[in-house]
Design an enzyme around this catalytic site. Structure first.
Site, PDB file in Angstrom:
ATOM      1  N   GLY A 224      42.372  47.602  32.657  1.00 46.02           N
ATOM      2  CA  GLY A 224      43.604  48.082  33.707  1.00 46.02           C
ATOM      3  C   GLY A 224      44.360  47.156  33.819  1.00 46.02           C
ATOM      4  O   GLY A 224      44.441  46.069  33.243  1.00 46.02           O
ATOM      5  N   SER A 225      45.288  47.267  34.850  1.00 49.22           N
ATOM      6  CA  SER A 225      46.324  46.060  35.147  1.00 49.22           C
ATOM      7  C   SER A 225      45.761  44.966  35.871  1.00 49.22           C
ATOM      8  O   SER A 225      44.808  44.861  36.425  1.00 49.22           O
ATOM      9  CB  SER A 225      47.104  47.035  36.165  1.00 49.22           C
ATOM     10  OG  SER A 225      46.747  46.924  37.432  1.00 49.22           O
ATOM     11  N   ALA A 227      46.751  43.464  38.434  1.00 51.95           N
ATOM     12  CA  ALA A 227      46.723  43.288  39.825  1.00 51.95           C
ATOM     13  C   ALA A 227      45.459  44.095  40.220  1.00 51.95           C
ATOM     14  O   ALA A 227      44.866  43.698  41.121  1.00 51.95           O
ATOM     15  CB  ALA A 227      48.062  44.274  40.232  1.00 51.95           C
ATOM     16  N   GLU A 246      39.243  43.698  31.078  1.00 51.47           N
ATOM     17  CA  GLU A 246      40.275  43.762  30.057  1.00 51.47           C
ATOM     18  C   GLU A 246      41.498  44.153  30.870  1.00 51.47           C
ATOM     19  O   GLU A 246      41.717  45.249  30.826  1.00 51.47           O
ATOM     20  CB  GLU A 246      39.851  44.386  28.921  1.00 51.47           C
ATOM     21  CG  GLU A 246      40.524  44.289  27.666  1.00 51.47           C
ATOM     22  CD  GLU A 246      41.755  45.215  27.446  1.00 51.47           C
ATOM     23  OE1 GLU A 246      42.771  44.686  27.982  1.00 51.47           O
ATOM     24  OE2 GLU A 246      41.575  46.289  26.805  1.00 51.47           O
ATOM     25  N   CYS A 280      47.241  48.331  25.733  1.00 52.59           N
ATOM     26  CA  CYS A 280      47.125  46.900  26.392  1.00 52.59           C
ATOM     27  C   CYS A 280      47.606  45.868  25.165  1.00 52.59           C
ATOM     28  O   CYS A 280      48.254  44.953  25.471  1.00 52.59           O
ATOM     29  CB  CYS A 280      45.626  46.537  26.826  1.00 52.59           C
ATOM     30  SG  CYS A 280      45.289  47.447  28.226  1.00 52.59           S
TER      31      CYS A 280
END
Length: 468
Positions: A224-225, A227, A246, A280
């Protein structure tokens, strides 16, 4: 409407409530998923812990056979799962869409089933024998994103099962249905509790945060992100969990001056626009030498114009909608800013609903938002450069370092440029072509640990050295 259920300890669980799942192509409700409580999560972890006792003691051959059975079960229901993916994620059923995703998931599962981590003899002489063993960790918590709901689940789950771990998986609340069905199917061939699935809308209970802090989970695998990955890492520190993260990428492609624009245009387009740019490791920035910049732009525009966009259930569609409103608005905002600073070549105007046309913008530079930020959508900035060293410096001028690509007729020169790029994977004359036999992971803010191949399998184990 498809009313899905969670699977905990091999049994269907409805949870205390439910939330709706929407089709991004038309905004219609296609199903519902359970809103799990923290108590449901505790039950899932307890079920996985109980199953781990016997599962972790299985022989290597038994684990391999179980993973092959998982692969066969998934492949037998590939079209059913592909349809669910298209309905909830939006990508086309055909082309580089949901059926392609299921093909990739099957290939990854089958390859991972064939991997092994045998005991290694480190020393065997008059001073003694030293053996290295790889042991399963326990319960693995998997938190998956909305862009590839089944394939990324397979990337997380199969290596965990192959190494003798048990699993609790939490899919994105935007795309939970295919994952819930996948886990339901896998429980037909696995002992109860080996794989469990919990879902939530992330408003009532934030299950991801709870999983990262849960003392019964020994490893978190998160895609994911950046943050959110940072939050996962912080929460996991309390219990010293193992992590594979990742995270976001802002991949750069560098086109060298010896390229034939016509020959590379298809690879450039799909490198940036696969899954509508919601990948991604998609190409997010394209640096093109000034001598062929205009020709590359011209060919990209012509190619992109011929790619139909529409409802993923239509046989004609090759691109679908942006998956959700928040991502759509992010892309629209970045494109609106870029139009003020650069030259709009194609697209740029939001369509109906969540459809955003393939957008190409030239005349931008590092420092512009569309170049510096990960757009994760169908918009590609094209940046002109004059010296290769300048392009390398610009490509590396990012906190991310997931992937990158070099485009050239001269393979050795391309490798020389690739060696100077600060990213975990570099492709030559293609972009984003990950493989199950090659480790994949990022540098800098793009990740922690690697996935795939033997190196990825090792991340689901602890090492034990026996001195005799």
């Amino acid at each position: 409407m498809y009313a899905a259920q969670m699977t905990i300890g091999g049994r269907p669980v409805s949870g205390g409530g439910s939330f709706s799942v929407l089709n991004p192509a038309n905004g219609q409700i296609i199903g519902s998923a359970p809103n799990a409580s923290y108590e449901d999560l505790d039950k899932a972890v307890a079920a996985a812990q109980k199953a781990f006792v016997s599962w972790s003691r299985k022989t290597d051959d038994e684990l391999q056979a179980a993973c092959l059975a998982v692969t066969a079960k998934m492949n037998a229901h590939a079209d059913e799962l592909a349809t669910l993916i298209t309905l909830e994620q939006g990508k086309p059923l055909n082309g580089l869409g949901s059926r392609w995703e299921m093909g990739g998931a099957g290939a990854w599962a089958g390859y991972t089933a064939g991997l092994s981590l045998p005991m290694k003899v480190l020393q065997d002489n008059a001073q003694g024998r030293v053996e290295l063993y790889r042991k399963p960790l326990g319960v693995v918590g998997s938190i998956t994103p909305w862009n590839f709901p089944v394939m990324i689940a397979v990337w997380h789950v199969l290596p965990a099962l192959r190494t003798g771990n048990t699993v609790v998986i939490k899919p994105s609340p935007l795309t939970p249905l295919a994952t819930l069905r996948l886990v339901e199917l896998l429980n037909e061939v696995l002992p109860e509790g080996v794989i469990n699935c919990v879902t939530g809308d992330d408003h009532l209970n934030n299950l991801g945060v709870a999983m990262a802090a849960h003392p019964g989970i020994r490893k978190i695998v998160f895609t994911g992100s950046c943050a959110t990955g940072q939050k996962v890492m912080q929460s996991a520190a309390i219990t010293m969990k193992r992590l594979t993260l990742e995270l976001g990428g802002n991949d750069a492609g560098i086109v060298l001056p010896d390229c034939d624009p016509k020959a590379i245009v298809e690879g450039l387009f799909w490198g940036g626009f696969i899954n509508n740019g919601q990948t991604c490791a998609a190409m997010k920035r394209l640096y093109v030498h000034e001598s062929i910049h205009d020709d590359v732009c011209e060919h990209l525009v012509a190619f992109a114009k011929a790619i139909p966009m529409g409802d993923g259930m239509s046989d004609q569609s090759m691109l679908g909608p942006v998956q959700n409103r928040m991502q759509f608005e992010k892309v629209a905002k970045l494109v609106a800013d870029a139009r003020k600073k650069g030259e709009l070549l194609l697209g740029g105007e939001a369509g109906d609903g969540l459809f955003f046309p393939a957008t190409l913008i030239a005349g931008l530079k590092n420092g512009d938002a569309l170049v510096d930020q990960e757009q994760f959508g169908p918009a590609l900035p094209i940046i002109r450069y004059s010296q290769v060293e300048e392009a390398i410096t610009s490509a590396n001028d990012s906190p991310n370092g997931l992937g990158g690509s070099v485009w050239s007729r001269d393979l050795e020169h391309a490798k020389h440029v690739a060696a100077q790029m600060e990213c975990g994977s570099v492709w030559i004359n293609k972009h984003g072509a990950i493989q199950p036999n090659a480790p994949f992971g990022g540098t800098k803010s793009s990740g922690f640990g690697v996935e795939f191949a033997e190196e990825g399998l090792q991340e689901y184990t602890s090492q034990q050295v026996v001195f005799a």
